[in-house]
Design an enzyme around this catalytic site. Structure first.
Site, PDB file in Angstrom:
ATOM      1  N   ASP A 186      -9.731   2.762   2.415  1.00  0.00           N
ATOM      2  CA  ASP A 186      -9.841   2.141   3.176  1.00  0.00           C
ATOM      3  C   ASP A 186      -9.725   2.326   5.211  1.00  0.00           C
ATOM      4  O   ASP A 186     -10.415   2.403   5.495  1.00  0.00           O
ATOM      5  CB  ASP A 186      -8.107   0.998   4.123  1.00  0.00           C
ATOM      6  CG  ASP A 186      -7.397   0.476   3.781  1.00  0.00           C
ATOM      7  OD1 ASP A 186      -8.512  -0.385   2.984  1.00  0.00           O
ATOM      8  OD2 ASP A 186      -6.377  -0.333   3.183  1.00  0.00           O
ATOM      9  N   LYS A 200       0.868  -1.238   0.069  1.00  0.00           N
ATOM     10  CA  LYS A 200       0.022  -0.263   0.050  1.00  0.00           C
ATOM     11  C   LYS A 200       1.114   0.955  -0.043  1.00  0.00           C
ATOM     12  O   LYS A 200      -0.416   2.184  -0.758  1.00  0.00           O
ATOM     13  CB  LYS A 200      -0.714   0.211   1.482  1.00  0.00           C
ATOM     14  CG  LYS A 200      -2.010  -0.936   1.328  1.00  0.00           C
ATOM     15  CD  LYS A 200      -2.742  -1.111   2.309  1.00  0.00           C
ATOM     16  CE  LYS A 200      -4.113  -2.256   2.203  1.00  0.00           C
ATOM     17  NZ  LYS A 200      -5.008  -2.823   2.952  1.00  0.00           N
TER      18      LYS A 200
HETATM   19  P1  ATR Z   1      -0.374  -3.143   5.393  1.00  0.00           P
HETATM   20  O1  ATR Z   1       0.450  -2.076   4.453  1.00  0.00           O
HETATM   21  O2  ATR Z   1      -1.480  -4.517   4.659  1.00  0.00           O
HETATM   22  O3  ATR Z   1      -0.178  -2.542   6.845  1.00  0.00           O
HETATM   23  P2  ATR Z   1       2.629  -3.889   5.905  1.00  0.00           P
HETATM   24  O4  ATR Z   1       2.863  -2.361   5.178  1.00  0.00           O
HETATM   25  O5  ATR Z   1       3.358  -5.048   5.505  1.00  0.00           O
HETATM   26  O6  ATR Z   1       1.323  -3.979   5.694  1.00  0.00           O
HETATM   27  O7  ATR Z   1       2.746  -3.352   7.808  1.00  0.00           O
HETATM   28  C1  ATR Z   1       2.560  -4.969   8.540  1.00  0.00           C
HETATM   29  C2  ATR Z   1       2.600  -4.028  10.395  1.00  0.00           C
HETATM   30  O8  ATR Z   1       2.256  -5.257  11.256  1.00  0.00           O
HETATM   31  C3  ATR Z   1       2.934  -3.627  10.070  1.00  0.00           C
HETATM   32  O9  ATR Z   1       2.902  -2.835  11.491  1.00  0.00           O
HETATM   33  C4  ATR Z   1       4.413  -4.768  11.140  1.00  0.00           C
HETATM   34  O10 ATR Z   1       4.969  -4.228  12.065  1.00  0.00           O
HETATM   35  P3  ATR Z   1       6.465  -3.515  12.256  1.00  0.00           P
HETATM   36  O11 ATR Z   1       6.446  -2.403  11.360  1.00  0.00           O
HETATM   37  O12 ATR Z   1       7.224  -3.420  12.640  1.00  0.00           O
HETATM   38  O13 ATR Z   1       7.064  -4.389  10.706  1.00  0.00           O
HETATM   39  C5  ATR Z   1       3.171  -5.051  11.348  1.00  0.00           C
HETATM   40  N1  ATR Z   1       3.255  -6.995  11.697  1.00  0.00           N
HETATM   41  C6  ATR Z   1       3.380  -7.667  11.209  1.00  0.00           C
HETATM   42  N2  ATR Z   1       4.127  -8.792  11.969  1.00  0.00           N
HETATM   43  C7  ATR Z   1       4.596  -8.788  12.981  1.00  0.00           C
HETATM   44  C8  ATR Z   1       4.219  -9.624  14.125  1.00  0.00           C
HETATM   45  N3  ATR Z   1       4.476 -10.757  14.165  1.00  0.00           N
HETATM   46  N4  ATR Z   1       4.578  -8.765  15.360  1.00  0.00           N
HETATM   47  C9  ATR Z   1       4.073  -7.615  15.507  1.00  0.00           C
HETATM   48  N5  ATR Z   1       3.593  -6.324  14.311  1.00  0.00           N
HETATM   49  C10 ATR Z   1       3.992  -7.220  13.432  1.00  0.00           C
END
Ligand code: ATR
Length: 281
Positions: free
Chosen positions: A105, A69
């Site tokens: 969204d 996104k």
């Molecule tokens: P989107 O655009 O759909 O929001 P994204 O940009 O990949 O997807 O964002 C994913 C979010 O999930 C981020 O806030 C990520 O945290 P980080 O910035 O610390 O990476 C969070 N996230 C993914 N896996 C996680 C986990 N196991 N525990 C905590 N946060 C997680």
């Protein structure tokens, strides 16, 4: 040259994207609106190149999901003011100049949460700092909530909270800082696939009276929404956010209104039926 002969082509693009219920929801809308169109779920792994390929293959509108996104916002030839403020795009429309970007969204989040609770002046917590979290935080702020962001990666979370002028708490100290939240929106990808049962917060985090939304949706509730429900919280359906962001996408792509009856009702019915038949992940 490739030219679609069965009407317009649309798709949701992401990685992972197999879980997406958007094709079922959008196909139901096209049917009831009498629009000749096909809507696919497409895995993409190199967004800039793949957007060009999709244009050449005849796609005219795209829904963008995890993790693209924010990059889709940068790759759009033009974005509207709201998408620019959010810094993320979940909807692309092709015109002669290239892919135009918008964000629906935030509209989906606002409509879904407003069905369950008032937002103005409430304390709201947004978990995550990716594209989805940006849109939900924007929606909550715009509706007058006092927003706190919490994220695993401190730098990313802090940057977002500075940009949106809201509070920030690192995810690993969230439970030590026992603040009161009226609304909690889970906007990370935890719960999406293999980590569906991973716990982001402990059960004791949830308090009766909280309104809780998990944007990860599916037939079986995520660990997050199960804990919230067991603690007596009001639950906002992640399917509602999907539904309303999708209706707003259709309005832009097709240039016509998408009324609650019969279109959104048909989309909701298709989503509920397919979610109840979905295989366990
Ligand atoms: P989107 O655009 O759909 O929001 P994204 O940009 O990949 O997807 O964002 C994913 C979010 O999930 C981020 O806030 C990520 O945290 P980080 O910035 O610390 O990476 C969070 N996230 C993914 N896996 C996680 C986990 N196991 N525990 C905590 N946060 C997680």
């Amino acid at each position: 040259m490739i030219r679609p002969e069965q009407g317009k082509l649309f798709a949701v693009i992401g990685n992972p994207v197999r879980h997406s219920l958007s094709p079922i929801m959008m196909s139901a809308a096209f049917k009831v609106m009498g629009v000749r169109a096909l809507y696919a779920a497409l895995y993409v792994d190199e967004l800039a190149r793949d957007l060009d390929l999709l244009h050449k293959a005849g796609y005219s509108g795209l829904s963008v999901t995890v993790p693209y996104k924010e990059i889709a916002c940068r790759l759009s030839v033009e974005v509207d003011q709201t998408a620019e403020d959010i810094g993320a795009v979940n909807t692309l429309l092709r015109d002669n100049h290239g892919w135009q970007g918008r964000n629906t969204d935030w509209i989906g989040a606002l409509r879904a949460i407003s069905r369950v609770t008032e937002i103005g002046d409430r304390n709201a917590l947004v978990l995550g700092a990716g594209g989805a979290a940006r849109a939900v935080a924007y929606a909550l702020k715009r509706a007058g909530a006092h927003v706190t962001i919490s994220n695993r990666c401190v730098e990313r979370g802090r940057n977002l909270s500075e940009q949106f002028r809201c509070n920030f708490v690192p995810l690993n100290s969230l439970e030590k800082n026992r603040a009161h939240y009226d609304i909690v929106a889970q906007c990370t990808s935890v719960g999406l696939t293999e980590n569906r049962h991973a716990a982001l917060v402990s059960n004791s985090f949830f308090q009766p009276g909280m309104t809780v939304m998990d944007i990860v949706y599916g037939a079986r509730p995520t660990a997050f929404s199960t804990s919230a429900r067991n603690a007596g919280c009001s639950i906002v359906s992640g399917l509602d956010m999907l539904l309303y962001q999708g209706a707003a996408q259709l309005e832009w792509w097709l240039g016509r209104p998408v009324p609650d009856s019969p279109v959104i009702a048909a989309m909701r019915q298709a989503l509920e039926e397919s979610a109840s038949h979905e295989e366990p992940r």
